[in-house]
Design a protein around this motif. Structure first.
Motif, mmCIF file in Angstrom:
data_model
loop_
_atom_site.group_PDB
_atom_site.id
_atom_site.type_symbol
_atom_site.label_atom_id
_atom_site.label_comp_id
_atom_site.label_asym_id
_atom_site.label_seq_id
_atom_site.Cartn_x
_atom_site.Cartn_y
_atom_site.Cartn_z
ATOM 1 N N THR A 26 32.463 59.183 18.019
ATOM 2 C CA THR A 26 32.168 59.716 16.681
ATOM 3 C C THR A 26 33.129 60.847 16.338
ATOM 4 O O THR A 26 33.669 60.898 15.226
ATOM 5 C CB THR A 26 30.716 60.208 16.604
ATOM 6 N N ASP A 27 33.378 61.728 17.291
ATOM 7 C CA ASP A 27 34.310 62.828 17.080
ATOM 8 C C ASP A 27 35.708 62.301 16.758
ATOM 9 O O ASP A 27 36.359 62.766 15.818
ATOM 10 C CB ASP A 27 34.335 63.723 18.317
ATOM 11 N N PRO A 37 31.695 62.277 7.163
ATOM 12 C CA PRO A 37 30.838 62.969 8.136
ATOM 13 C C PRO A 37 29.369 62.562 8.069
ATOM 14 O O PRO A 37 28.730 62.374 9.110
ATOM 15 C CB PRO A 37 31.019 64.446 7.777
ATOM 16 N N GLU A 38 28.842 62.388 6.876
ATOM 17 C CA GLU A 38 27.440 62.003 6.738
ATOM 18 C C GLU A 38 27.187 60.617 7.322
ATOM 19 O O GLU A 38 26.191 60.382 7.997
ATOM 20 C CB GLU A 38 27.006 62.035 5.266
ATOM 21 N N LEU A 41 27.340 60.740 11.203
ATOM 22 C CA LEU A 41 26.109 61.290 11.768
ATOM 23 C C LEU A 41 24.972 60.283 11.681
ATOM 24 O O LEU A 41 24.226 60.092 12.645
ATOM 25 C CB LEU A 41 25.724 62.591 11.070
ATOM 26 N N ASP A 42 24.845 59.617 10.551
ATOM 27 C CA ASP A 42 23.803 58.600 10.397
ATOM 28 C C ASP A 42 23.956 57.498 11.446
ATOM 29 O O ASP A 42 22.978 57.093 12.085
ATOM 30 C CB ASP A 42 23.845 57.974 9.001
ATOM 31 N N VAL A 45 23.042 58.821 14.989
ATOM 32 C CA VAL A 45 21.595 58.946 15.186
ATOM 33 C C VAL A 45 20.953 57.579 15.336
ATOM 34 O O VAL A 45 20.094 57.369 16.212
ATOM 35 C CB VAL A 45 20.952 59.743 14.018
#
Length: 51
Positions: A26-27, A37-38, A41-42, A45
């Protein structure tokens, strides 16, 4: 701190390594600007729910 200590037995070394690699992926995707970015993160998760 107590809550974190209670959770420690829920994870084995292989699972923690898998999570760590997902974080690295992800990074890297964020640094290459492949994902918003959103969205990153989604997706991250959501992936934690897939054991």
């Amino acid at each position: 701190m107590d809550k974190a200590l209670r959770q420690v037995n829920n994870f084995n070394a292989a699972r923690l390594e898998h999570i760590y690699r997902q974080l690295l992926d992800t990074d890297a995707a964020l640094k290459r600007s492949r994902l918003a970015p959103e969205m990153a993160l989604d997706l991250l998760v959501l992936s934690f729910g897939n054991k």
